[in-house]
Scaffold this active site. Structure first.
Site, short mmCIF file in Angstrom:
data_model
loop_
_atom_site.label_atom_id
_atom_site.label_comp_id
_atom_site.label_asym_id
_atom_site.label_seq_id
_atom_site.Cartn_x
_atom_site.Cartn_y
_atom_site.Cartn_z
N ILE A 1 0.83 -1.22 0.00
CA ILE A 1 0.00 0.00 0.00
C ILE A 1 0.86 1.26 0.00
O ILE A 1 0.63 2.19 -0.78
CB ILE A 1 -0.96 -0.02 1.22
CG1 ILE A 1 -1.92 -1.21 1.11
CG2 ILE A 1 -1.74 1.30 1.33
CD1 ILE A 1 -2.71 -1.51 2.37
N THR B 1 -4.19 5.16 7.62
CA THR B 1 -5.15 4.16 7.11
C THR B 1 -4.67 2.77 7.49
O THR B 1 -5.17 1.78 6.95
CB THR B 1 -5.26 4.24 5.56
OG1 THR B 1 -3.94 4.11 5.02
CG2 THR B 1 -5.89 5.53 5.10
N SER B 2 -3.70 2.69 8.41
CA SER B 2 -3.05 1.40 8.65
C SER B 2 -3.67 0.65 9.83
O SER B 2 -4.50 -0.24 9.63
CB SER B 2 -1.57 1.63 8.85
OG SER B 2 -0.86 0.58 8.27
N ARG B 3 -3.30 1.01 11.03
CA ARG B 3 -3.91 0.45 12.24
C ARG B 3 -3.93 1.54 13.31
O ARG B 3 -2.95 2.29 13.46
CB ARG B 3 -3.13 -0.76 12.77
CG ARG B 3 -3.38 -2.05 12.00
CD ARG B 3 -4.81 -2.57 12.16
NE ARG B 3 -5.06 -3.80 11.41
CZ ARG B 3 -5.53 -3.85 10.17
NH1 ARG B 3 -5.81 -2.74 9.50
NH2 ARG B 3 -5.75 -5.02 9.58
N ASP C 1 -8.59 6.40 9.14
CA ASP C 1 -9.55 5.37 8.74
C ASP C 1 -9.57 4.25 9.78
O ASP C 1 -10.32 3.30 9.65
CB ASP C 1 -9.15 4.82 7.37
CG ASP C 1 -10.18 3.87 6.79
OD1 ASP C 1 -11.38 4.21 6.83
OD2 ASP C 1 -9.80 2.78 6.31
N GLU D 1 -11.19 0.91 17.91
CA GLU D 1 -12.26 0.80 16.91
C GLU D 1 -13.10 -0.46 17.05
O GLU D 1 -14.25 -0.50 16.62
CB GLU D 1 -11.69 0.89 15.49
CG GLU D 1 -10.86 -0.31 15.06
CD GLU D 1 -10.44 -0.22 13.60
OE1 GLU D 1 -9.89 0.82 13.21
OE2 GLU D 1 -10.65 -1.20 12.87
N HIS E 1 -12.86 2.58 8.86
CA HIS E 1 -12.13 1.44 8.28
C HIS E 1 -12.73 1.03 6.94
O HIS E 1 -13.11 -0.13 6.74
CB HIS E 1 -12.12 0.26 9.28
CG HIS E 1 -10.88 -0.58 9.12
ND1 HIS E 1 -10.14 -1.04 10.19
CD2 HIS E 1 -10.25 -1.04 8.02
CE1 HIS E 1 -9.12 -1.75 9.74
NE2 HIS E 1 -9.16 -1.76 8.43
N GLN E 2 -12.78 1.97 6.03
CA GLN E 2 -13.37 1.69 4.72
C GLN E 2 -12.34 1.70 3.60
O GLN E 2 -12.69 1.63 2.42
CB GLN E 2 -14.50 2.67 4.41
CG GLN E 2 -14.03 4.11 4.15
CD GLN E 2 -15.17 5.03 3.75
OE1 GLN E 2 -15.92 5.48 4.60
NE2 GLN E 2 -15.30 5.33 2.47
N PHE F 1 -10.39 -0.45 2.47
CA PHE F 1 -10.38 -1.65 1.62
C PHE F 1 -11.65 -1.76 0.76
O PHE F 1 -11.73 -2.65 -0.09
CB PHE F 1 -10.31 -2.91 2.51
CG PHE F 1 -11.60 -3.16 3.26
CD1 PHE F 1 -11.89 -2.44 4.40
CD2 PHE F 1 -12.52 -4.08 2.79
CE1 PHE F 1 -13.10 -2.64 5.07
CE2 PHE F 1 -13.73 -4.29 3.46
CZ PHE F 1 -14.01 -3.56 4.61
#
Ligand code: NAI
Length: 331
Positions: free
Chosen positions: A155, A232-234, A258, A263, A295-296, A298
């Site tokens: 990514i 956008t990772s963790r 994200d 979460e 978390h969108q 993906f």
């Protein structure tokens, strides 16, 4: 093979049924997450299929083993939610989907950056309210800015190339240098240099013991005032409370996330009409310069198709006793 899905959403059912072309596998879909209580729901399955916020720690793995589970199939890339040591001790295999449209997540990181910078979420609401003024919507040219990228795997590499295409200077840090990216114009530097020189920082490394709270009060202090931070990772890569402080005092100019540390209590569920008990997230969503998506990254057609196909290929290989290309083991 009989497979029990946890944390199922309607789109999982659509894409997995679509990928199960000749009905080779038998699915049972549960909305509940995998945890100690919910292992009781396993009937005659050999594999469980889980997602990012399902918990497969040592206690859960012990219960999975008692239920006859021999395979944990992650329908995602990250695997920080699985205790690999406990799985190995239980003789359980763990497979994942290492790469599924890295473009989906990289493009979402860019989306967060651009939407934040040009305040699209504000202008959308203003125009709907017949307010056509511009004050407060000012952004900056991304062209010519220095972008720091931490983690240049699948990514991160795509993100670097997009930013090069915008005409940015791209600095990167990874435990491995990617030769092709260097040839494309990316410069590998120490993390301190990324913090000190970047106008925009985007995180693309996995969550490990080494990377937990990579962004903390100390590293924020090293950053340029007004930096835009994208994750956008963790969620665990960021010490969220330190980031809230830096947003309050203006050291961080904008935050696009994200993913969020806590979460698993919230994301992928609808709590509208409920009082959210998470004060840190609630504080974050009050900032005008913070954009949170649930978390969108993906969530594209291409990625969902690949996730379903690769997961079923992993499961079929396990069933046929073939080498597991996408197995994850400790170390
Ligand atoms: P990848 O495994 O291809 O790349 C990760 C890179 O991080 C590797 O090059 C690795 O060497 C590097 N790395 C490891 N430790 C590091 C450290 N201490 N400092 C700097 N770099 C380090 O993984 P990929 O596919 O690029 O995914 C990256 C992360 O994105 C995943 O781990 C996952 O957490 C997250 N992700 C988020 C999604 C979303 O929907 N928001 C979807 C898919 C992945």
């Amino acid at each position: 093979m009989n497979i029990l899905f946890f944390s199922t959403q309607p789109y999982d059912i659509t894409y997995f049924n679509q990928a199960n072309t000749d009905n080779t596998h038998h699915f049972r879909f549960l909305e509940y997450p995998l945890n100690e209580d919910n292992t009781a729901l396993i009937k005659d399955e050999t594999a469980v299929c889980i997602f990012v916020n399902d918990k497969a720690d040592a206690a859960v793995i012990r219960l999975l083993k008692e239920k006859g589970i021999r395979l944990i199939a992650l329908r995602c890339a990250g695997f920080n939610n699985v205790d690999l040591k406990a799985a190995a001790e239980a003789g359980m295999k763990v497979v994942r989907v290492p790469a599924y449209s890295p473009h989906a997540v990289a493009e979402h990181a860019v989306t967060l950056l651009l939407a934040l910078n040009r305040k699209i979420y504000k202008s959308y609401n203003r125009v709907r309210d017949n307010n056509f003024t511009l004050s407060g919507l000012e952004g900056f040219d991304v062209y010519g800015k220095t972008v720091g990228v931490i983690g240049t795997g699948n990514i991160g590499a795509v993100f670097c190339r997009i930013m090069l295409g915008f005409g940015c200077k791209v600095l990167a840090h990874d435990v491995y240098n990617n030769q092709e990216l260097m040839e494309a114009g990316v410069t590998y530097v120490a993390p301190e240099t990324i913090m000190a020189q970047s106008d925009i920082i985007s995180l693309h490394c996995p969550l490990t013991q080494d990377t937990k709270h990579l962004i903390n009060a100390h590293t924020i202090h090293q950053m340029k005032r007004g930096v835009t931070l994208i994750n956008t990772s963790r969620g665990g890569l960021i010490d969220t409370k330190a980031v809230v402080e830096a947003l309050k005092n203006g050291h961080i100019g904008a935050l696009g996330i994200d993913v969020y540390e806590q979460e698993e209590q919230l994301f992928f569920q609808n709590f509208s009409g409920t009082i959210i008990q998470d004060d840190v997230l609630s504080r974050l969503t009050t900032f005008p310069n913070v954009l949170v998506t649930a978390h969108q990254g993906f969530f594209t057609r291409e990625a969902l198709t690949q996730i379903a196909e690769t997961t079923l290929t992993n499961i079929a290989a396990f069933e046929k006793n073939e080498p597991l290309k996408n197995e994850i083991t400790q170390g």
